[in-house]
Design a protein around this motif. Structure first.
Motif, PDB file in Angstrom:
ATOM      1  N   LYS A 161       1.262   6.808  -6.826  1.00 15.65           N
ATOM      2  CA  LYS A 161       0.143   7.669  -7.189  1.00 15.65           C
ATOM      3  C   LYS A 161       0.399   9.132  -6.849  1.00 15.65           C
ATOM      4  O   LYS A 161      -0.032  10.024  -7.562  1.00 15.65           O
ATOM      5  N   SER A 162       1.106   9.388  -5.742  1.00 17.95           N
ATOM      6  CA  SER A 162       1.307  10.767  -5.309  1.00 17.95           C
ATOM      7  C   SER A 162       2.601  11.374  -5.843  1.00 17.95           C
ATOM      8  O   SER A 162       2.820  12.567  -5.739  1.00 17.95           O
ATOM      9  N   GLU A 209       2.196   1.714  -3.488  1.00 15.98           N
ATOM     10  CA  GLU A 209       1.127   2.162  -4.386  1.00 15.98           C
ATOM     11  C   GLU A 209       0.806   3.638  -4.158  1.00 15.98           C
ATOM     12  O   GLU A 209       0.645   4.391  -5.114  1.00 15.98           O
ATOM     13  N   ASN A 210       0.700   4.043  -2.904  1.00 12.43           N
ATOM     14  CA  ASN A 210       0.408   5.445  -2.607  1.00 12.43           C
ATOM     15  C   ASN A 210       1.545   6.355  -3.049  1.00 12.43           C
ATOM     16  O   ASN A 210       1.310   7.463  -3.508  1.00 12.43           O
ATOM     17  N   GLN A 233       3.798   7.797 -14.048  1.00 13.74           N
ATOM     18  CA  GLN A 233       3.557   6.430 -13.602  1.00 13.74           C
ATOM     19  C   GLN A 233       3.948   5.415 -14.665  1.00 13.74           C
ATOM     20  O   GLN A 233       4.403   4.330 -14.346  1.00 13.74           O
ATOM     21  N   LYS A 279       0.835  -1.206   0.000  1.00 14.29           N
ATOM     22  CA  LYS A 279       0.000   0.000   0.000  1.00 14.29           C
ATOM     23  C   LYS A 279       0.868   1.254   0.000  1.00 14.29           C
ATOM     24  O   LYS A 279       0.567   2.232  -0.687  1.00 14.29           O
ATOM     25  N   TRP A 280       1.939   1.230   0.772  1.00  9.57           N
ATOM     26  CA  TRP A 280       2.860   2.362   0.847  1.00  9.57           C
ATOM     27  C   TRP A 280       3.479   2.641  -0.524  1.00  9.57           C
ATOM     28  O   TRP A 280       3.545   3.788  -0.962  1.00  9.57           O
TER      29      TRP A 280
END
Length: 86
Positions: A70-71, A66-67, A76, A63-64
């Motif tokens: 995205k940020s 992926e975030n 990407q 999750k870390w």
């Protein structure tokens, strides 16, 4: 994350996601363990201590990442090496 597994005797046994140690997590992330340790100390990566040892959940690291993708201002498609279809 806590989940519950049923056994044949109808008792509920909690099951936990296996935890990674510092070296295992560093290997998954492709970085030196000392770098990861510094990031954990600075709260830059999801981690916690069990006693004196750092532990990591693979799902939290995913999750870390992926975030972060995205940020991040980086394109990407460059990071993932995949084109995005509109």
């Amino acid at each position: 994350m806590l989940s519950v597994a049923k056994t044949h005797s109808r008792t509920l046994t909690p099951t936990f996601e296996p935890l990674l140690d510092l070296q295992e997590a560093a290997s998954v992330l492709g970085m030196h363990w000392k770098t990861l340790e510094g990031k954990a100390r600075q709260h830059e990566v999801p981690a916690f201590k069990v006693g004196k040892r750092w532990r990591f959940r693979l799902s939290s690291l995913n999750k870390w990442l992926e975030n972060g993708i995205k940020s991040n201002t980086t394109d990407q498609a460059v990071v993932t090496r995949q084109e995005q279809n509109p």
